[in-house]
Motif scaffolding. Structure first.
Motif, PDB file in Angstrom:
ATOM      1  N   LEU A   1       0.829  -1.208   0.000  1.00 29.43           N
ATOM      2  CA  LEU A   1       0.000   0.000   0.000  1.00 29.43           C
ATOM      3  C   LEU A   1       0.861   1.255   0.000  1.00 29.43           C
ATOM      4  O   LEU A   1       0.621   2.198  -0.762  1.00 29.43           O
ATOM      5  CB  LEU A   1      -0.926  -0.005   1.217  1.00 29.43           C
ATOM      6  N   VAL A   2       1.883   1.265   0.843  1.00 26.32           N
ATOM      7  CA  VAL A   2       2.756   2.434   0.926  1.00 26.32           C
ATOM      8  C   VAL A   2       3.519   2.632  -0.382  1.00 26.32           C
ATOM      9  O   VAL A   2       3.640   3.755  -0.881  1.00 26.32           O
ATOM     10  CB  VAL A   2       3.734   2.285   2.109  1.00 26.32           C
ATOM     11  N   GLY A   3       4.035   1.538  -0.965  1.00 24.45           N
ATOM     12  CA  GLY A   3       4.759   1.652  -2.219  1.00 24.45           C
ATOM     13  C   GLY A   3       3.889   2.162  -3.349  1.00 24.45           C
ATOM     14  O   GLY A   3       4.319   3.014  -4.139  1.00 24.45           O
ATOM     15  N   ALA A   4       2.659   1.662  -3.432  1.00 30.10           N
ATOM     16  CA  ALA A   4       1.750   2.111  -4.481  1.00 30.10           C
ATOM     17  C   ALA A   4       1.377   3.581  -4.285  1.00 30.10           C
ATOM     18  O   ALA A   4       1.288   4.347  -5.256  1.00 30.10           O
ATOM     19  CB  ALA A   4       0.487   1.251  -4.482  1.00 30.10           C
ATOM     20  N   THR A   5       1.177   3.992  -3.032  1.00 29.90           N
ATOM     21  CA  THR A   5       0.836   5.390  -2.761  1.00 29.90           C
ATOM     22  C   THR A   5       2.021   6.301  -3.074  1.00 29.90           C
ATOM     23  O   THR A   5       1.835   7.439  -3.519  1.00 29.90           O
ATOM     24  CB  THR A   5       0.399   5.566  -1.302  1.00 29.90           C
ATOM     25  N   THR A   6       3.228   5.815  -2.839  1.00 27.22           N
ATOM     26  CA  THR A   6       4.416   6.587  -3.202  1.00 27.22           C
ATOM     27  C   THR A   6       4.432   6.873  -4.695  1.00 27.22           C
ATOM     28  O   THR A   6       4.709   7.999  -5.130  1.00 27.22           O
ATOM     29  CB  THR A   6       5.692   5.825  -2.803  1.00 27.22           C
ATOM     30  N   LEU A   7       4.112   5.864  -5.488  1.00 24.30           N
ATOM     31  CA  LEU A   7       4.062   6.037  -6.938  1.00 24.30           C
ATOM     32  C   LEU A   7       2.994   7.048  -7.340  1.00 24.30           C
ATOM     33  O   LEU A   7       3.270   8.013  -8.067  1.00 24.30           O
ATOM     34  CB  LEU A   7       3.783   4.698  -7.614  1.00 24.30           C
ATOM     35  N   VAL A   8       1.771   6.837  -6.873  1.00 30.12           N
ATOM     36  CA  VAL A   8       0.650   7.681  -7.281  1.00 30.12           C
ATOM     37  C   VAL A   8       0.879   9.134  -6.873  1.00 30.12           C
ATOM     38  O   VAL A   8       0.692  10.056  -7.671  1.00 30.12           O
ATOM     39  CB  VAL A   8      -0.669   7.148  -6.677  1.00 30.12           C
ATOM     40  N   THR A   9       1.301   9.354  -5.636  1.00 23.39           N
ATOM     41  CA  THR A   9       1.484  10.731  -5.168  1.00 23.39           C
ATOM     42  C   THR A   9       2.663  11.414  -5.856  1.00 23.39           C
ATOM     43  O   THR A   9       2.628  12.631  -6.092  1.00 23.39           O
ATOM     44  CB  THR A   9       1.680  10.768  -3.645  1.00 23.39           C
ATOM     45  N   SER A  10       3.708  10.660  -6.195  1.00 22.75           N
ATOM     46  CA  SER A  10       4.858  11.261  -6.872  1.00 22.75           C
ATOM     47  C   SER A  10       4.473  11.792  -8.254  1.00 22.75           C
ATOM     48  O   SER A  10       5.016  12.804  -8.706  1.00 22.75           O
ATOM     49  CB  SER A  10       5.984  10.234  -7.013  1.00 22.75           C
ATOM     50  N   VAL A  11       3.533  11.120  -8.903  1.00 21.14           N
ATOM     51  CA  VAL A  11       3.093  11.566 -10.231  1.00 21.14           C
ATOM     52  C   VAL A  11       2.102  12.728 -10.116  1.00 21.14           C
ATOM     53  O   VAL A  11       2.244  13.758 -10.781  1.00 21.14           O
ATOM     54  CB  VAL A  11       2.462  10.393 -11.004  1.00 21.14           C
ATOM     55  N   ILE A  12       1.107  12.580  -9.238  1.00 22.59           N
ATOM     56  CA  ILE A  12       0.055  13.590  -9.131  1.00 22.59           C
ATOM     57  C   ILE A  12       0.577  14.884  -8.509  1.00 22.59           C
ATOM     58  O   ILE A  12       0.041  15.967  -8.758  1.00 22.59           O
ATOM     59  CB  ILE A  12      -1.132  13.036  -8.313  1.00 22.59           C
ATOM     60  N   ALA A  13       1.653  14.790  -7.722  1.00 21.59           N
ATOM     61  CA  ALA A  13       2.185  15.985  -7.050  1.00 21.59           C
ATOM     62  C   ALA A  13       2.615  17.065  -8.018  1.00 21.59           C
ATOM     63  O   ALA A  13       2.649  18.248  -7.666  1.00 21.59           O
ATOM     64  CB  ALA A  13       3.355  15.587  -6.157  1.00 21.59           C
ATOM     65  N   LEU A  14       2.928  16.682  -9.247  1.00 20.54           N
ATOM     66  CA  LEU A  14       3.295  17.679 -10.252  1.00 20.54           C
ATOM     67  C   LEU A  14       2.166  18.673 -10.471  1.00 20.54           C
ATOM     68  O   LEU A  14       2.404  19.836 -10.814  1.00 20.54           O
ATOM     69  CB  LEU A  14       3.653  16.981 -11.569  1.00 20.54           C
ATOM     70  N   VAL A  15       0.934  18.235 -10.250  1.00 24.60           N
ATOM     71  CA  VAL A  15      -0.232  19.115 -10.409  1.00 24.60           C
ATOM     72  C   VAL A  15      -0.644  19.727  -9.075  1.00 24.60           C
ATOM     73  O   VAL A  15      -0.929  20.920  -8.990  1.00 24.60           O
ATOM     74  CB  VAL A  15      -1.415  18.334 -11.010  1.00 24.60           C
ATOM     75  N   THR A  16      -0.665  18.918  -8.013  1.00 28.03           N
ATOM     76  CA  THR A  16      -1.191  19.414  -6.734  1.00 28.03           C
ATOM     77  C   THR A  16      -0.283  20.416  -6.048  1.00 28.03           C
ATOM     78  O   THR A  16      -0.774  21.353  -5.406  1.00 28.03           O
ATOM     79  CB  THR A  16      -1.467  18.226  -5.780  1.00 28.03           C
ATOM     80  N   ILE A  17       1.019  20.260  -6.166  1.00 31.85           N
ATOM     81  CA  ILE A  17       1.913  21.196  -5.483  1.00 31.85           C
ATOM     82  C   ILE A  17       1.737  22.630  -6.008  1.00 31.85           C
ATOM     83  O   ILE A  17       1.586  23.566  -5.214  1.00 31.85           O
ATOM     84  CB  ILE A  17       3.391  20.736  -5.595  1.00 31.85           C
ATOM     85  N   PRO A  18       1.750  22.862  -7.336  1.00 30.38           N
ATOM     86  CA  PRO A  18       1.496  24.231  -7.793  1.00 30.38           C
ATOM     87  C   PRO A  18       0.122  24.757  -7.374  1.00 30.38           C
ATOM     88  O   PRO A  18      -0.030  25.944  -7.057  1.00 30.38           O
ATOM     89  CB  PRO A  18       1.580  24.102  -9.322  1.00 30.38           C
ATOM     90  N   LEU A  19      -0.898  23.872  -7.346  1.00 24.07           N
ATOM     91  CA  LEU A  19      -2.222  24.322  -6.924  1.00 24.07           C
ATOM     92  C   LEU A  19      -2.222  24.747  -5.455  1.00 24.07           C
ATOM     93  O   LEU A  19      -2.776  25.806  -5.111  1.00 24.07           O
ATOM     94  CB  LEU A  19      -3.247  23.182  -7.134  1.00 24.07           C
ATOM     95  N   ILE A  20      -1.598  23.956  -4.598  1.00 21.18           N
ATOM     96  CA  ILE A  20      -1.539  24.298  -3.176  1.00 21.18           C
ATOM     97  C   ILE A  20      -0.772  25.603  -2.984  1.00 21.18           C
ATOM     98  O   ILE A  20      -1.190  26.483  -2.212  1.00 21.18           O
ATOM     99  CB  ILE A  20      -0.888  23.158  -2.377  1.00 21.18           C
ATOM    100  N   LEU A  21       0.326  25.764  -3.690  1.00 21.72           N
ATOM    101  CA  LEU A  21       1.128  26.968  -3.535  1.00 21.72           C
ATOM    102  C   LEU A  21       0.406  28.201  -4.073  1.00 21.72           C
ATOM    103  O   LEU A  21       0.583  29.302  -3.552  1.00 21.72           O
ATOM    104  CB  LEU A  21       2.477  26.798  -4.229  1.00 21.72           C
ATOM    105  N   SER A  22      -0.385  28.017  -5.110  1.00 23.40           N
ATOM    106  CA  SER A  22      -1.149  29.150  -5.625  1.00 23.40           C
ATOM    107  C   SER A  22      -2.210  29.591  -4.633  1.00 23.40           C
ATOM    108  O   SER A  22      -2.544  30.782  -4.543  1.00 23.40           O
ATOM    109  CB  SER A  22      -1.775  28.787  -6.969  1.00 23.40           C
ATOM    110  N   VAL A  23      -2.740  28.660  -3.847  1.00 27.13           N
ATOM    111  CA  VAL A  23      -3.726  28.990  -2.815  1.00 27.13           C
ATOM    112  C   VAL A  23      -3.069  29.789  -1.692  1.00 27.13           C
ATOM    113  O   VAL A  23      -3.655  30.713  -1.140  1.00 27.13           O
ATOM    114  CB  VAL A  23      -4.385  27.720  -2.254  1.00 27.13           C
ATOM    115  N   THR A  24      -1.816  29.428  -1.357  1.00 29.82           N
ATOM    116  CA  THR A  24      -1.131  30.130  -0.268  1.00 29.82           C
ATOM    117  C   THR A  24      -0.750  31.554  -0.664  1.00 29.82           C
ATOM    118  O   THR A  24      -0.472  32.381   0.202  1.00 29.82           O
ATOM    119  CB  THR A  24       0.156  29.379   0.129  1.00 29.82           C
ATOM    120  N   GLY A  25      -0.746  31.802  -1.962  1.00 34.51           N
ATOM    121  CA  GLY A  25      -0.401  33.145  -2.407  1.00 34.51           C
ATOM    122  C   GLY A  25       1.095  33.351  -2.460  1.00 34.51           C
ATOM    123  O   GLY A  25       1.561  34.474  -2.548  1.00 34.51           O
TER     124      GLY A  25
END
Length: 323
Positions: A299-323
């Motif tokens: 479970l942890v290994g699979a989540t590492t894979l999924v989050t590493s790929v999706i983070a390319l989108v979510t990190i800029p979105l989170i940072l844009s919210v913080t201003g």
């Protein structure tokens, strides 16, 4: 958002290069050595130089420490409780799910991204943030497991062995950890305003310059094995989805809420450090800890894979919210 994406995109390009290289056996065989180089030499040199140049004399805000530790611990507890309540129906192990939902890749990814987005002034926050985060899991998780084993009448020998392992992890993650020692040394040099020889400074800067590309490449090498585990169908898709959503969206948003409620006086670099660290994908180190105490790391290994790929989108979105 576009400016943030342009800042962090080169890092994820390097991650992609590492992912492609992971299909070649010779690079997979080199992964252990590359990780050791980054953790033992490059990243400590990178952080030492950054901390010595950080405004360390301004002190460390207690609100930052409380938010960094408290929010992660709270979200971990909520996920653990939720998994425990539905365990009979969802067949989700509470410990691994909670770790997958909260233990971020704060060292290899978090520190470089914080400094790239917030600048050198955030070096102290980045260094302290990754230290607090790793300490919470590398020491706290074994401690909780050992206490739980003793409280539930578990194997006494395993309980005593658990305390031995806690000391070993604490020694390795704190007392003898190259990153911790480098941060401490950098803090001393910065506080005392010590002048170092130019050749030593130049050497450390050159060595530290290899930290970001080597770390991103090393993270990319872990993606192919994780994908193979996910493709086998032996991992709970629901568990991966829940852990990924909490890690990439829930934890950073709760951290941002805590900053609004309790960190009104925090400078922008401290806010950026706290939120960015919370937004990181799952750390590969999470698999090491879960394997030690739970055995099944799929479970942890699979989540590492999924989050590493999706983070390319979510990190800029989170940072844009913080201003």
């Amino acid at each position: 958002m576009l400016s943030v994406l342009s800042t962090i995109a080169p890092m994820f390009v390097l991650l992609g290069v590492g992912m492609v290289a992971g299909f070649a056996p010779r690079f997979r065989r080199a992964q252990a050595g590359l990780n050791a180089f980054v953790f033992t030499f490059a990243l400590p040199a990178f952080l030492f130089v950054a901390v010595t140049n950080a405004p360390i004399r301004d002190g460390v805000p207690l609100a930052f420490v409380g938010i960094s530790l408290g929010v992660t611990a709270l979200v971990y507890a909520l996920v653990h409780l939720g998994a425990f309540l539905v365990r009979g129906r969802g067949n989700l192990a509470p410990g691994p799910l909670a770790v997958a939902a909260t233990y971020g890749n704060v060292g290899y990814l978090g520190v470089p991204i914080v400094l790239s987005v917030a600048g050198p002034g955030a070096a102290l926050g980045a260094a302290l943030g990754q230290l607090l985060h790793n300490m919470l899991f590398m020491v706290g998780y074994p401690l909780l497991k050992s206490i739980r084993g003793g409280a539930t009448g578990g194997d006494g020998d395993r309980g005593r062995g658990g305390w031995t392992l806690i000391w070993r992890l604490a020694k390795g993650s704190l007392l003898l950890n190259p990153v911790v020692l480098a941060v401490a040394a950098g803090a001393v040099v910065g506080l005392l305003d010590l002048a170092m020889p130019a050749v030593l400074t130049a050497s450390l800067e050159m060595l530290g310059g290899a930290a970001v590309p080597a770390a991103m490449f090393a993270v990319g090498l872990t993606i192919k094995p994780a994908f193979e585990g996910l493709r086998s169908g032996s991992v709970s898709v629901v568990g991966v989805a829940v852990a990924s959503a909490v890690k990439l969206v829930g934890l950073p948003l709760v951290t941002l809420l805590a900053v609004v409620l309790f960190g009104g006086g925090l400078a922008p670099q401290w806010v950026a450090s706290a939120v960015i660290m919370a937004a990181m994908p799952v750390s590969s180190t999470a698999s090491v800890i879960v394997f030690e105490y739970d055995g099944d790391v799929r479970l942890v290994g699979a989540t590492t894979l999924v989050t590493s790929v999706i983070a390319l989108v979510t990190i800029p979105l989170i940072l844009s919210v913080t201003g």
